[in-house]
Design a protein around this motif. Structure first.
Motif, short mmCIF file in Angstrom:
data_model
loop_
_atom_site.label_atom_id
_atom_site.label_comp_id
_atom_site.label_asym_id
_atom_site.label_seq_id
_atom_site.Cartn_x
_atom_site.Cartn_y
_atom_site.Cartn_z
N GLY A 194 -48.31 1.61 -32.83
CA GLY A 194 -49.02 0.06 -33.18
C GLY A 194 -48.79 -0.85 -32.32
N SER A 195 -48.88 -1.70 -33.27
CA SER A 195 -49.04 -3.63 -32.15
C SER A 195 -47.72 -4.11 -32.48
N LEU A 196 -47.52 -4.22 -31.34
CA LEU A 196 -45.95 -5.39 -31.28
C LEU A 196 -46.57 -6.45 -32.29
N GLN A 197 -44.95 -6.37 -33.04
CA GLN A 197 -44.85 -7.65 -34.25
C GLN A 197 -43.78 -8.71 -32.96
N SER A 198 -43.81 -9.74 -33.33
CA SER A 198 -42.78 -11.13 -32.77
C SER A 198 -41.36 -10.33 -32.81
N ALA A 199 -41.14 -9.50 -33.74
CA ALA A 199 -40.09 -8.94 -33.70
C ALA A 199 -39.69 -8.00 -33.64
N ASP A 200 -40.48 -7.53 -32.09
CA ASP A 200 -40.24 -6.79 -31.20
C ASP A 200 -39.84 -6.50 -30.11
N TYR A 201 -40.21 -8.26 -30.07
CA TYR A 201 -40.02 -8.42 -28.51
C TYR A 201 -37.89 -9.03 -28.41
N TRP A 202 -37.69 -8.36 -26.62
CA TRP A 202 -36.66 -8.54 -26.68
C TRP A 202 -36.74 -9.11 -25.05
N LYS A 203 -35.68 -9.73 -24.75
CA LYS A 203 -35.64 -10.57 -23.29
C LYS A 203 -34.27 -10.08 -22.46
N ILE A 204 -34.28 -10.03 -21.29
CA ILE A 204 -32.65 -9.97 -21.07
C ILE A 204 -33.00 -10.90 -20.02
N ARG A 205 -32.06 -11.50 -19.74
CA ARG A 205 -32.07 -13.09 -19.23
C ARG A 205 -30.14 -12.61 -18.50
N HIS A 206 -30.72 -13.93 -17.17
CA HIS A 206 -29.69 -13.72 -16.72
C HIS A 206 -29.31 -15.36 -16.78
N ASN A 207 -28.27 -16.11 -17.31
CA ASN A 207 -27.45 -17.27 -17.91
C ASN A 207 -26.53 -17.65 -16.00
N ALA A 208 -27.58 -18.89 -15.66
CA ALA A 208 -26.42 -19.00 -14.29
C ALA A 208 -25.18 -20.40 -14.41
N ASP A 209 -25.53 -20.78 -15.93
CA ASP A 209 -23.94 -21.53 -16.36
C ASP A 209 -22.75 -20.62 -16.26
N ASP A 210 -22.88 -19.39 -16.98
CA ASP A 210 -21.80 -18.98 -16.83
C ASP A 210 -21.74 -17.29 -16.15
N HIS A 211 -22.90 -17.30 -15.51
CA HIS A 211 -23.23 -15.95 -14.80
C HIS A 211 -23.52 -14.80 -15.87
N ARG A 212 -23.22 -14.93 -17.29
CA ARG A 212 -23.70 -13.90 -18.51
C ARG A 212 -24.45 -13.17 -18.03
N LEU A 213 -25.16 -11.80 -18.33
CA LEU A 213 -25.82 -10.97 -18.40
C LEU A 213 -26.31 -10.82 -20.36
N ILE A 214 -27.58 -11.71 -20.18
CA ILE A 214 -27.92 -11.61 -21.78
C ILE A 214 -29.05 -11.53 -22.63
N PHE A 215 -29.20 -10.12 -23.58
CA PHE A 215 -29.70 -9.82 -23.96
C PHE A 215 -30.43 -10.49 -25.91
N GLU A 216 -31.24 -10.79 -25.68
CA GLU A 216 -32.38 -11.38 -26.85
C GLU A 216 -32.82 -10.97 -27.58
N ASP A 217 -33.41 -10.64 -28.72
CA ASP A 217 -34.51 -10.88 -29.63
C ASP A 217 -35.13 -12.14 -30.36
N PHE A 218 -36.19 -11.69 -30.37
CA PHE A 218 -36.82 -12.98 -30.72
C PHE A 218 -37.54 -12.28 -32.38
N SER A 219 -36.21 -13.38 -32.73
CA SER A 219 -36.64 -13.81 -34.30
C SER A 219 -37.26 -14.16 -35.11
N ASN A 220 -37.28 -13.98 -36.34
CA ASN A 220 -38.19 -14.68 -37.23
C ASN A 220 -38.34 -16.02 -37.58
N THR A 221 -37.50 -16.38 -36.42
CA THR A 221 -37.16 -17.94 -36.53
C THR A 221 -38.23 -19.13 -35.44
#
Length: 204
Positions: A1-28
């Motif tokens: 099926g088609s992807l909705q905004s709530a289906d989006y995930w992002k993995i990014r590296h935070n250069a400030d504290d060197h954390r690997l962060i998993f983020e979800d695209f919320s309804n906001t």
């Protein structure tokens, strides 16, 4: 099926504290951090963490292990009420001496409220037992202490019952309410028996 905004995930590296962060695209309409892990191995979750299989699945043992480094304790810290003040903090520590300690934060330092070793449990305060529930002592519940809301009982079910005073020069003193205050009415001293208030009656 088609992807909705709530289906989006992002993995990014935070250069400030060197954390690997998993983020979800919320309804906001923005990405919200759900999980992160740092270079020090620390992980942070924004929600619940479930262990084991779903209810109704085949039963298996489930284990959560917390390891302290060499010479270090293993600590499980619990923070309630959004941890907005230190009185919300409590923790369980497996210490390097083998003891298990339950602690709360007093606002300036950690304080034990229950300590467990292989043979001893140490409480920092009193132990409260509800009405009509026995406090048992002995492998076979041999001695029981009970308050039923109206009266108090000591029940010994094995062997003799000894009341011993091992302090030299001290007495065994029985108190009761007399004329509105608690007063000694009967005393056993190293010199004999002293009857303090009221009348003395012996039968038999």
């Amino acid at each position: 099926g088609s992807l909705q905004s709530a289906d989006y995930w992002k993995i990014r590296h935070n250069a400030d504290d060197h954390r690997l962060i998993f983020e979800d695209f919320s309804n906001t309409s923005s990405y919200v951090e759900k999980f992160s892990i740092g270079q020090d191995g620390n992980a942070k979750f924004s929600g619940n963490v479930s262990l084991g299989q779903e209810k109704g699945a085949t039963a298996t043992d489930t284990q959560l292990s917390i390891y302290g480094g060499e010479g270090k304790s293993a600590i499980l810290e619990l923070l309630a009420d959004n941890s907005d003040d230190t009185s919300d903090y409590s923790r369980i520590i497996k210490d390097t001496d083998g003891s298990l300690n339950f602690q709360f934060h007093t606002g300036s330092a950690w304080s034990n409220y229950l300590g467990l070793s292989s043979t001893v449990a140490t409480f920092s305060g009193y132990v409260s037992i509800k009405d009509s529930q026995y406090l048992y002592i002995g492998d076979g519940n041999d001695l029981g202490l009970l308050h039923n809301g109206s009266h108090s009982y000591i029940n010994n079910s094995t062997g003799n019952f000894y009341l011993k005073q091992n302090s030299s020069g001290a007495s065994i003193v029985f108190h009761t309410m007399f004329s509105g205050s608690s007063q000694a009415v009967f005393e056993i001293t190293d010199a004999g028996i002293y009857q303090g208030l009221g009348t003395t009656q012996f039968h038999g």
